[in-house]
Design a protein around this motif. Structure first.
Motif, PDB file in Angstrom:
ATOM      1  N   LEU A  78      37.365  47.277  63.798  1.00  0.00           N
ATOM      2  CA  LEU A  78      38.785  47.634  63.699  1.00  0.00           C
ATOM      3  C   LEU A  78      39.003  49.130  63.504  1.00  0.00           C
ATOM      4  O   LEU A  78      40.142  49.558  63.296  1.00  0.00           O
ATOM      5  CB  LEU A  78      39.424  46.882  62.521  1.00  0.00           C
ATOM      6  CG  LEU A  78      39.517  45.363  62.664  1.00  0.00           C
ATOM      7  CD1 LEU A  78      39.883  44.730  61.324  1.00  0.00           C
ATOM      8  CD2 LEU A  78      40.550  44.991  63.722  1.00  0.00           C
ATOM      9  N   GLY A 114      39.202  51.664  65.371  1.00  0.00           N
ATOM     10  CA  GLY A 114      40.168  52.321  66.246  1.00  0.00           C
ATOM     11  C   GLY A 114      41.615  52.039  65.875  1.00  0.00           C
ATOM     12  O   GLY A 114      42.517  52.780  66.269  1.00  0.00           O
ATOM     13  N   GLU A 115      41.857  50.951  65.128  1.00  0.00           N
ATOM     14  CA  GLU A 115      43.221  50.583  64.727  1.00  0.00           C
ATOM     15  C   GLU A 115      43.408  50.702  63.218  1.00  0.00           C
ATOM     16  O   GLU A 115      44.421  50.249  62.691  1.00  0.00           O
ATOM     17  CB  GLU A 115      43.515  49.143  65.159  1.00  0.00           C
ATOM     18  CG  GLU A 115      43.461  48.906  66.661  1.00  0.00           C
ATOM     19  CD  GLU A 115      43.767  47.454  67.016  1.00  0.00           C
ATOM     20  OE1 GLU A 115      44.876  47.179  67.503  1.00  0.00           O
ATOM     21  OE2 GLU A 115      42.892  46.604  66.790  1.00  0.00           O
ATOM     22  N   TRP A 116      42.453  51.297  62.537  1.00  0.00           N
ATOM     23  CA  TRP A 116      42.494  51.287  61.086  1.00  0.00           C
ATOM     24  C   TRP A 116      43.712  51.994  60.514  1.00  0.00           C
ATOM     25  O   TRP A 116      44.336  51.511  59.559  1.00  0.00           O
ATOM     26  CB  TRP A 116      41.216  51.896  60.519  1.00  0.00           C
ATOM     27  CG  TRP A 116      41.055  51.628  59.057  1.00  0.00           C
ATOM     28  CD1 TRP A 116      41.217  52.503  58.029  1.00  0.00           C
ATOM     29  CD2 TRP A 116      40.718  50.370  58.456  1.00  0.00           C
ATOM     30  NE1 TRP A 116      40.997  51.881  56.829  1.00  0.00           N
ATOM     31  CE2 TRP A 116      40.684  50.572  57.057  1.00  0.00           C
ATOM     32  CE3 TRP A 116      40.433  49.111  58.969  1.00  0.00           C
ATOM     33  CZ2 TRP A 116      40.391  49.538  56.174  1.00  0.00           C
ATOM     34  CZ3 TRP A 116      40.136  48.079  58.077  1.00  0.00           C
ATOM     35  CH2 TRP A 116      40.121  48.305  56.710  1.00  0.00           C
ATOM     36  N   THR A 170      46.630  52.248  61.780  1.00  0.00           N
ATOM     37  CA  THR A 170      47.799  51.381  61.947  1.00  0.00           C
ATOM     38  C   THR A 170      47.723  50.199  60.983  1.00  0.00           C
ATOM     39  O   THR A 170      48.752  49.767  60.441  1.00  0.00           O
ATOM     40  CB  THR A 170      47.887  50.879  63.397  1.00  0.00           C
ATOM     41  OG1 THR A 170      47.784  51.994  64.281  1.00  0.00           O
ATOM     42  CG2 THR A 170      49.213  50.185  63.654  1.00  0.00           C
ATOM     43  N   LEU A 171      46.535  49.679  60.757  1.00  0.00           N
ATOM     44  CA  LEU A 171      46.376  48.596  59.780  1.00  0.00           C
ATOM     45  C   LEU A 171      46.797  49.051  58.384  1.00  0.00           C
ATOM     46  O   LEU A 171      47.484  48.315  57.659  1.00  0.00           O
ATOM     47  CB  LEU A 171      44.919  48.135  59.754  1.00  0.00           C
ATOM     48  CG  LEU A 171      44.544  46.927  60.602  1.00  0.00           C
ATOM     49  CD1 LEU A 171      43.033  46.729  60.604  1.00  0.00           C
ATOM     50  CD2 LEU A 171      45.230  45.668  60.096  1.00  0.00           C
ATOM     51  N   GLY A 187      54.001  52.590  64.350  1.00  0.00           N
ATOM     52  CA  GLY A 187      53.036  51.926  65.215  1.00  0.00           C
ATOM     53  C   GLY A 187      52.874  50.439  64.977  1.00  0.00           C
ATOM     54  O   GLY A 187      52.035  49.795  65.612  1.00  0.00           O
ATOM     55  N   VAL A 188      53.653  49.871  64.075  1.00  0.00           N
ATOM     56  CA  VAL A 188      53.483  48.459  63.703  1.00  0.00           C
ATOM     57  C   VAL A 188      54.670  47.638  64.195  1.00  0.00           C
ATOM     58  O   VAL A 188      55.822  48.039  64.038  1.00  0.00           O
ATOM     59  CB  VAL A 188      53.361  48.305  62.171  1.00  0.00           C
ATOM     60  CG1 VAL A 188      53.172  46.832  61.803  1.00  0.00           C
ATOM     61  CG2 VAL A 188      52.220  49.155  61.639  1.00  0.00           C
ATOM     62  N   PHE A 217      51.575  43.052  66.247  1.00  0.00           N
ATOM     63  CA  PHE A 217      50.406  43.660  65.591  1.00  0.00           C
ATOM     64  C   PHE A 217      50.066  42.897  64.311  1.00  0.00           C
ATOM     65  O   PHE A 217      48.902  42.587  64.049  1.00  0.00           O
ATOM     66  CB  PHE A 217      50.686  45.132  65.280  1.00  0.00           C
ATOM     67  CG  PHE A 217      49.523  45.852  64.643  1.00  0.00           C
ATOM     68  CD1 PHE A 217      48.561  46.469  65.423  1.00  0.00           C
ATOM     69  CD2 PHE A 217      49.384  45.886  63.252  1.00  0.00           C
ATOM     70  CE1 PHE A 217      47.469  47.122  64.845  1.00  0.00           C
ATOM     71  CE2 PHE A 217      48.300  46.534  62.658  1.00  0.00           C
ATOM     72  CZ  PHE A 217      47.348  47.148  63.462  1.00  0.00           C
ATOM     73  N   ARG A 275      48.482  39.598  65.183  1.00  0.00           N
ATOM     74  CA  ARG A 275      47.113  39.738  65.678  1.00  0.00           C
ATOM     75  C   ARG A 275      46.123  40.001  64.552  1.00  0.00           C
ATOM     76  O   ARG A 275      44.973  39.556  64.597  1.00  0.00           O
ATOM     77  CB  ARG A 275      47.054  40.860  66.713  1.00  0.00           C
ATOM     78  CG  ARG A 275      45.744  40.920  67.484  1.00  0.00           C
ATOM     79  CD  ARG A 275      45.842  41.785  68.712  1.00  0.00           C
ATOM     80  NE  ARG A 275      45.946  43.202  68.414  1.00  0.00           N
ATOM     81  CZ  ARG A 275      47.036  43.933  68.548  1.00  0.00           C
ATOM     82  NH1 ARG A 275      48.162  43.378  68.994  1.00  0.00           N
ATOM     83  NH2 ARG A 275      47.041  45.228  68.263  1.00  0.00           N
ATOM     84  N   HIS A 276      46.581  40.707  63.517  1.00  0.00           N
ATOM     85  CA  HIS A 276      45.681  41.072  62.421  1.00  0.00           C
ATOM     86  C   HIS A 276      46.050  40.370  61.112  1.00  0.00           C
ATOM     87  O   HIS A 276      45.673  40.833  60.040  1.00  0.00           O
ATOM     88  CB  HIS A 276      45.707  42.590  62.220  1.00  0.00           C
ATOM     89  CG  HIS A 276      45.218  43.360  63.403  1.00  0.00           C
ATOM     90  ND1 HIS A 276      43.915  43.312  63.835  1.00  0.00           N
ATOM     91  CD2 HIS A 276      45.876  44.187  64.273  1.00  0.00           C
ATOM     92  CE1 HIS A 276      43.775  44.087  64.898  1.00  0.00           C
ATOM     93  NE2 HIS A 276      44.943  44.621  65.179  1.00  0.00           N
TER      94      HIS A 276
END
Length: 387
Positions: free
Chosen positions: A144, A146-148, A150-151, A175-176, A180, A183-184
């Motif tokens: 994750l 690459g999306e951290w 945004t997480l 970005g959320v 998203f 998905r997470h």
């Protein structure tokens, strides 16, 4: 004598170190700037007795172990002497030693992943629960990376708006969006310490969830609907507040059957919609009303009846009996995934039929869907039940 096929190869050395990577020990220690946990791998190789028969193989094995070290960049090779007065003394590799992160990453090819994980942990210093999750799940955190950012943004927004009563659709974190979060959701749930199921996730965080609704056909007077309105889909909480007073109620599993059954004066018919039947059954004003439940004759049909009875212990099943099943043998189908769960909410006759279905007494995974029951038979049974 030992079999050369069992001698330790460079791949065998890597496998030992790989386990330290896969269980999270190495990436975690690296991210936390801890000293490298030295790894020593004993090398199974030729014995002195093997050198006579397998001398060339032993030399080739030693060369392979040395090449695998990549001149010490992947591991150091410790050597020892074997042999003696009769066979001569030969020096062979005895241990492979990995004593730095650089060597481990060279051996495993994980330098980029190690750096990514360290960056993930460093970026999470102000979000302790996210950092703790990453440290316990290094492999998932690397995936994750690459999306951290945004997480973390999603995590901060969810935590800041906890117990707000808002819908997740209102998320405004950079970005959320709801896709998203969906998905997470399992990762965010683990970080926030809540269930990962969609509804329970939102409820546990204090966000609004899609309201439960019930579709019903009725005598409008008994539900408080305007005259001439014979069908409606209403929110369960609002329907509860209507203080309906029907004389009797019928909960039906199948939609077309629900639309087809008659609605006598003073009565209400509710669409159970499979396992959503407990929504209708949860309506408090049904507690003092005679209720019939009509579902499929199969293991899940009895499972739904069991759930209905959790709310309405007095509910009676209709057209879910042995006589109806056997009278329609030519219309039987088959359940794709029967259940065998214990059903404490069934009466003795229902329990006996459920047991017959579970044990395949009448055939493999027998089911009779309610829409396959002869309509005249069904109406006769409903009339006999006082409908």
């Amino acid at each position: 004598m030992t079999d050369p096929a069992r001698w330790t190869t460079p791949a065998g050395v890597a496998a030992v170190v790989r386990r330290r990577w896969d269980d999270g020990m190495l990436p975690r220690a690296f991210a936390l700037d801890e000293p490298f946990p030295r790894v020593e791998v004993p090398l199974r190789g030729p014995s002195a007795a093997d050198l006579g028969e397998y001398f060339d193989a032993a030399r080739a094995w030693a060369d392979a172990v040395n090449r695998g070290s990549r001149d010490g960049r992947a591991y150091h090779v410790l050597r020892g002497r074997i042999g003696g007065r009769l066979a001569g003394v030969t020096e062979l590799p005895t241990r492979a030693v990995v004593e730095s992160y650089a060597q481990a990453w060279q051996l495993l090819g994980t330098a980029r992943d190690a750096d990514a994980f360290r960056a993930v942990v460093a970026a999470s210093l102000d979000v302790p629960t996210a950092r703790a999750w990453a440290l316990t799940s290094p492999q998932r955190a690397v995936a994750l990376a690459g999306e951290w950012a945004t997480l973390l943004s999603a995590h901060r927004w969810l935590a800041d708006h906890r117990d707000s009563g808002r819908y997740l659709r209102e998320v405004s974190a950079p970005g959320v969006d709801t896709k998203f979060i969906e998905r997470h959701r399992s990762v965010l749930a683990a970080m926030l310490g809540v269930p990962s199921d969609a509804t329970r996730f939102a409820e546990a965080l204090g966000f609004a969830v899609k309201p439960a609704t019930v579709r019903l056909r009725c005598d409008p007077a008994v539900v408080g609907l305007p005259s001439g309105v014979t069908e409606a889909t209403l929110r369960v909480d609002e329907l509860d507040r209507l203080r309906a007073r029907p004389d009797r109620a019928l909960i039906v599993e199948n939609e077309v059957t629900y639309l087809s059954v008659p609605v006598p004066d003073g009565s209400v018919v509710l669409w159970g919609k499979g396992y959503d039947a407990d929504r209708a059954a949860s309506l408090p004003w049904l507690a003092d009303v005679p209720v019939l439940y009509w579902g499929d004759i199969d293991t899940h049909g009895f499972g739904i009846l069991h759930r209905v009875r959790a709310h309405l212990p007095h509910a009676r099943s209709i057209l879910m009996d042995r006589e109806t099943l056997l009278a329609h043998e030519g219309r039987w189908g088959s359940e794709s995934v029967p259940t065998t769960t214990a059903m404490t909410g069934l009466d003795p006759a229902e329990t006996a039929l459920y047991t017959d279905l579970v044990t395949d007494r009448f055939g493999s995974a027998v089911r009779l869907e309610q829409e396959r029951i002869d309509w005249a038979w069904a109406m006769g049974r409903l009339r006999d039940a006082g409908w």
